[in-house]
Design a protein around this motif. Structure first.
Motif, PDB file in Angstrom:
ATOM      1  N   LYS A  58      -5.507  -8.259   1.118  1.00  0.00           N
ATOM      2  CA  LYS A  58      -5.531  -8.130   2.578  1.00  0.00           C
ATOM      3  C   LYS A  58      -4.141  -8.473   3.143  1.00  0.00           C
ATOM      4  O   LYS A  58      -3.610  -7.761   4.000  1.00  0.00           O
ATOM      5  CB  LYS A  58      -6.582  -9.064   3.168  1.00  0.00           C
ATOM      6  N   VAL A 106      -9.171 -10.476  -3.172  1.00  0.00           N
ATOM      7  CA  VAL A 106      -9.280  -9.692  -1.941  1.00  0.00           C
ATOM      8  C   VAL A 106      -8.385 -10.245  -0.833  1.00  0.00           C
ATOM      9  O   VAL A 106      -7.751  -9.483  -0.093  1.00  0.00           O
ATOM     10  CB  VAL A 106     -10.765  -9.568  -1.502  1.00  0.00           C
ATOM     11  N   ALA A 144     -16.960  -7.845  -8.687  1.00  0.00           N
ATOM     12  CA  ALA A 144     -16.103  -7.682  -7.507  1.00  0.00           C
ATOM     13  C   ALA A 144     -15.646  -9.025  -6.964  1.00  0.00           C
ATOM     14  O   ALA A 144     -14.616  -9.124  -6.293  1.00  0.00           O
ATOM     15  CB  ALA A 144     -16.856  -6.896  -6.427  1.00  0.00           C
ATOM     16  N   MET A 194      -9.649  -3.559  -9.695  1.00  0.00           N
ATOM     17  CA  MET A 194     -10.902  -2.860  -9.384  1.00  0.00           C
ATOM     18  C   MET A 194     -10.649  -1.359  -9.419  1.00  0.00           C
ATOM     19  O   MET A 194      -9.575  -0.890  -9.050  1.00  0.00           O
ATOM     20  CB  MET A 194     -11.392  -3.250  -7.987  1.00  0.00           C
ATOM     21  N   PRO A 195     -11.662  -0.588  -9.846  1.00  0.00           N
ATOM     22  CA  PRO A 195     -11.461   0.862  -9.986  1.00  0.00           C
ATOM     23  C   PRO A 195     -11.212   1.565  -8.643  1.00  0.00           C
ATOM     24  O   PRO A 195     -10.529   2.586  -8.608  1.00  0.00           O
ATOM     25  CB  PRO A 195     -12.768   1.343 -10.622  1.00  0.00           C
ATOM     26  N   GLY A 196     -11.739   1.008  -7.561  1.00  0.00           N
ATOM     27  CA  GLY A 196     -11.622   1.679  -6.257  1.00  0.00           C
ATOM     28  C   GLY A 196     -10.219   1.674  -5.694  1.00  0.00           C
ATOM     29  O   GLY A 196      -9.943   2.347  -4.702  1.00  0.00           O
ATOM     30  N   LEU A 197      -9.300   0.920  -6.320  1.00  0.00           N
ATOM     31  CA  LEU A 197      -7.900   0.993  -5.889  1.00  0.00           C
ATOM     32  C   LEU A 197      -7.343   2.373  -6.190  1.00  0.00           C
ATOM     33  O   LEU A 197      -6.491   2.886  -5.490  1.00  0.00           O
ATOM     34  CB  LEU A 197      -7.048  -0.030  -6.629  1.00  0.00           C
ATOM     35  N   ARG A 198      -7.823   2.971  -7.281  1.00  0.00           N
ATOM     36  CA  ARG A 198      -7.336   4.277  -7.747  1.00  0.00           C
ATOM     37  C   ARG A 198      -5.811   4.276  -7.887  1.00  0.00           C
ATOM     38  O   ARG A 198      -5.127   5.084  -7.273  1.00  0.00           O
ATOM     39  CB  ARG A 198      -7.813   5.415  -6.827  1.00  0.00           C
ATOM     40  N   PHE A 258     -13.753  -2.082  -3.400  1.00  0.00           N
ATOM     41  CA  PHE A 258     -12.930  -1.403  -4.406  1.00  0.00           C
ATOM     42  C   PHE A 258     -13.725  -0.992  -5.641  1.00  0.00           C
ATOM     43  O   PHE A 258     -13.161  -0.721  -6.684  1.00  0.00           O
ATOM     44  CB  PHE A 258     -11.763  -2.304  -4.821  1.00  0.00           C
ATOM     45  N   SER A 259     -15.042  -0.981  -5.519  1.00  0.00           N
ATOM     46  CA  SER A 259     -15.854  -0.576  -6.675  1.00  0.00           C
ATOM     47  C   SER A 259     -15.838   0.945  -6.806  1.00  0.00           C
ATOM     48  O   SER A 259     -15.364   1.653  -5.934  1.00  0.00           O
ATOM     49  CB  SER A 259     -17.278  -1.095  -6.526  1.00  0.00           C
ATOM     50  N   SER A 261      -7.892  -0.447 -13.513  1.00  0.00           N
ATOM     51  CA  SER A 261      -9.276  -0.396 -13.034  1.00  0.00           C
ATOM     52  C   SER A 261     -10.143  -1.514 -13.588  1.00  0.00           C
ATOM     53  O   SER A 261     -11.161  -1.857 -13.001  1.00  0.00           O
ATOM     54  CB  SER A 261      -9.902   0.950 -13.393  1.00  0.00           C
ATOM     55  N   LYS A 262      -9.762  -2.073 -14.720  1.00  0.00           N
ATOM     56  CA  LYS A 262     -10.552  -3.165 -15.288  1.00  0.00           C
ATOM     57  C   LYS A 262      -9.990  -4.510 -14.853  1.00  0.00           C
ATOM     58  O   LYS A 262     -10.726  -5.388 -14.443  1.00  0.00           O
ATOM     59  CB  LYS A 262     -10.558  -3.081 -16.817  1.00  0.00           C
ATOM     60  N   PHE A 293     -12.065 -10.112  -7.703  1.00  0.00           N
ATOM     61  CA  PHE A 293     -10.931  -9.360  -7.144  1.00  0.00           C
ATOM     62  C   PHE A 293     -10.204 -10.215  -6.106  1.00  0.00           C
ATOM     63  O   PHE A 293     -10.827 -10.821  -5.244  1.00  0.00           O
ATOM     64  CB  PHE A 293     -11.457  -8.074  -6.490  1.00  0.00           C
TER      65      PHE A 293
END
Lengths: 476, 476
Positions: free
Chosen positions: A128, A124, A119, A318-322, B143-144, A314-315, A122
């Motif tokens: 932001k 960030v 993470a 980050m996967p949580g962006l979807r 974002f995990s 996602s790789k 990323f």
């Protein structure tokens, strides 16, 4: 074999022998004597046991196949079908258990199982800024409904991004999705119905099988070779089956890391054109190439619109962006769009807007180069160490890309499950090959080690531990 | 009726007459002479025409029903089934066309069709604080990957929020979803297979039908009365069908705005317990109550765990958040969770984390009260105006909640489609009842007007225009 002795055929009866045999076998299935997945005896053997013609057995098996009670795999025989195949069975029970090892406190382990990048890499602060800029600009309207095809400016930015990989398309063909898994899920929803056939690589990603099985469709697996899928087997299977599509990951495949050769990519495309099937190409690793030239996606070579391309972020992010996108041939676009609408209407408009600003800023290009540099070094580190310390115990291929190594145990007595358990004792997590198969012995001999989220120091330490554990297991 | 004259039955044949008749009818279906949806002749009439017993026709129809070639609706007869029902058909063609009226420049109209509340009411500053706080606290880890059940702290916050509506549950039973549409989609994925039956309200939301049809399942509609679904019809249909679940919106139903009485809610639950079917309850409007007491969700009354509850925040907040939750009985939890995993793995962890901070701050409570106050006033304004100016042309019910009015034209000659078109000419957008049915004449006599995103001045202006247009149409 004893249960087959309970079968009694009446040669005087008006009911044809093949029908009597088929009925007897069906009864055994219904009584639970023959479970789903059980291999039926070879034709000649059963004919001999029951004192009937081969043709009788052939016809009985054919009849059962037409009733979907059994299925046959070329070269490996006839198997009892699962009557519940049209229920949701995304992952077999064994696999689920392993997936749920979530109870483990990952912090205490060297984690070669995690395939999400750290993470900390990323961007960030950059995101932001994008989120803030969207809220500043659009206020509450940033959260209004989007078209199910996606936020138009993002679709345009995606088209530009894809062109860098050689994919020439326009925003009208691009749909924004909530991650690659959704891409495959809605494509399956649009294209598959009960008992349809899909070809996949063997081994393949279990999440993909989940989406396919959720439609009641069946997957026929095709082995991988060093340069991609085995086209000889594929062609033989095309004589038996009419697949709705084939699902492949040509750039650093999950879980093997294999990268298709250009030749094989072209041949696969020609087969798709000749036999008129779609290719669903998932690309989540294409950015992680450590060679001078990035491998070309199939879609970039597809001059007849038979490739449905799924791009995952996602790789690389980050996967949580979807968030991800598909490139859809015109012939399937309307159906996939309807499937998306009935699945979740649209992907979050807020995330889409922020992602558009991010892509347009050019920062994604810089980020990708940074990731290639970071993971290229890690790749060199881990392959050098594996060459030095693991080559005694494992064979493995170097694809010069991706985030994982796929190691095949030289000792057939050492299963990946046993290794997995022993390594947990040594403080190291890996992914056993058994996660990707329920019966294939060769796949079960493999382990996958991922360096996506492991420090250089831990890579060195972890490889040492694996070597130690293997040494003990091979001598012990 | 002429085509039935082509049927020739051979009374000397060994094949039973009912079978001959069934085969002949099947042939007519296959030849396209009898299209899907066509009503077959009443039993006595066909028996008379063909000079056979009533029983012959009854048995032929029964046989065809067992083959899913026809279906019967109590009281209305036997109809030709759609052979393509198991293809994706989320919305019928007519409906899609209307939905795609998106070409319109909405800014130029008084928009009574939009059911999303004005973006200006969204607490954007509050959400910005939540997003910033999450990024500050969790950085890239925000974002995990999340568990497919959702981010645990958000599930706990949801449990607290639901308790305010009388729903007592715990976080283990709550799944976070990407909006209510996904909720129904994954529940359908977990519970439905081809030809399964689902009961729905009539009329119902077409997006819901999309999720149900995508499984190849069939929907049987049950008319609504002033106080909720018609339980007499429901009970009669339970004698014919075994539904996998019934899909309802008891609090200010879409599109009718009907609110179920407490008595009816209790009776529906008892029927579900007695006949052992699930109730899927969607709640997107429960917060928009303008009475002293908010209506109680079915789930709050469900003492035997037969209600699967879907909570949407798309109306009370904004649809682009793409967040909601379900409360799942233990018996379906694992299957729904697998369906979620194979659909999109999990809902965006970033949005989930921000939403948790928002819910926990207590601001959602303040926001909800503000929305009730704003829309309660608008509701009074629009109903007062409708009483004064539209009651000559329409009947309508006042549910004292929701964001829409459902108006029934007193003049049967005036269709909602004609009104829709005439009103576009007058600069007013409404939703015609035809969007919610493909054949029901009574529903087609309705129009829906939404005050979710219309200023008070435009409400007054819009109602005047509707009155004018109706006056012209009724005299013209």
């Amino acid at each position: 074999m004893d249960i087959y002795k309970t079968i009694r055929l009446d040669k005087q009866s008006k009911t044809p022998l093949y029908q009597q045999l088929a009925d007897s076998l069906l009864l055994l299935v219904e009584q639970g004597e023959l479970e789903a997945g059980t291999k039926l005896p070879p034709i000649r053997r059963l004919a001999l046991m029951l004192d009937v013609n081969n043709v009788t057995v052939i016809n009985a098996y054919k009849y059962l196949e037409s009733k979907k009670a059994v299925y046959s795999h070329v070269g490996s025989g006839t198997f009892v079908a699962d009557p519940d195949l049209n229920r949701n069975k995304p992952i077999t029970k064994t696999l689920l258990t392993k997936k749920n090892l979530g109870e483990i406190n990952y912090g205490n382990y060297i984690n070669f199982a995690d395939t999400s990048v750290s993470a900390e890499l990323f961007p960030v602060d950059r995101f932001k800024q994008c989120f803030d800029a969207v809220l500043e600009r659009d206020k509450g309207a940033a959260f209004s409904y989007q078209s199910s095809m996606g936020y138009e400016p993002l679709r345009e930015a995606m088209a530009v991004t894809l062109e860098e990989s050689g994919i020439k398309t326009s925003s009208e063909r691009i749909q924004i999705i909530s991650g690659a898994q959704q891409g495959l899920d809605i494509i399956s929803k649009a294209m598959l119905k009960t008992n349809d056939i899909v070809f996949t690589e063997k081994p393949t990603y279990y999440g993909a099988l989940g989406a396919i099985f959720s439609r009641g469709a069946q997957a026929v697996e095709i082995p991988l070779e060093e340069d991609g899928i085995n086209l000889y087997v594929l062609q033989r299977l095309l004589k038996i089956y009419t697949p709705k599509f084939i699902y492949v990951m040509p750039c650093y495949q999950t879980p093997t890391g294999i990268c298709y050769s250009l030749k094989k990519k072209r041949e696969l495309l020609e087969l798709a054109y000749r036999h008129n099937f779609y290719i669903v190409e998932e690309d989540n690793m294409g950015d992680f190439s450590y060679t001078e030239e990035k491998p070309v996606p199939l879609k970039a070579l597809d001059y007849r619109n038979k490739v449905i391309y799924i791009k995952s972020f996602s790789k690389i992010l980050m996967p949580g962006l979807r968030i991800g996108c598909t490139v859809l041939p015109k012939a399937v676009l309307q159906a996939v769009d309807s499937a998306k609408y009935s699945s979740d209407i649209s992907t979050s408009g807020f995330i889409q807007r922020a992602f558009e600003l991010y892509l347009k800023s050019g920062d994604h290009h810089i980020h990708t180069e940074r990731m290639r540099s970071v993971f290229g070094k890690k790749y060199k580190l881990i392959t050098d160490l594996a060459d030095k310390k693991l080559s005694k115990y494992f064979d493995f291929q170097k694809s010069r890309g991706g985030l994982t190594l796929w190691l095949r145990s030289k000792n057939s007595a050492v299963s990946s499950d046993a290794l997995y358990t022993a390594l947990i004792g040594g403080g190291v997590l890996i992914t056993p090959g058994s996660l990707f198969t329920s019966e294939d012995e060769d796949i079960m001999r493999h382990i996958r080690i991922s360096f996506a989220n492991v420090t250089d120091a831990d890579i060195a330490k972890g490889i040492d531990i694996i070597a130690d554990v293997c040494s003990t297991m091979n001598t012990g």
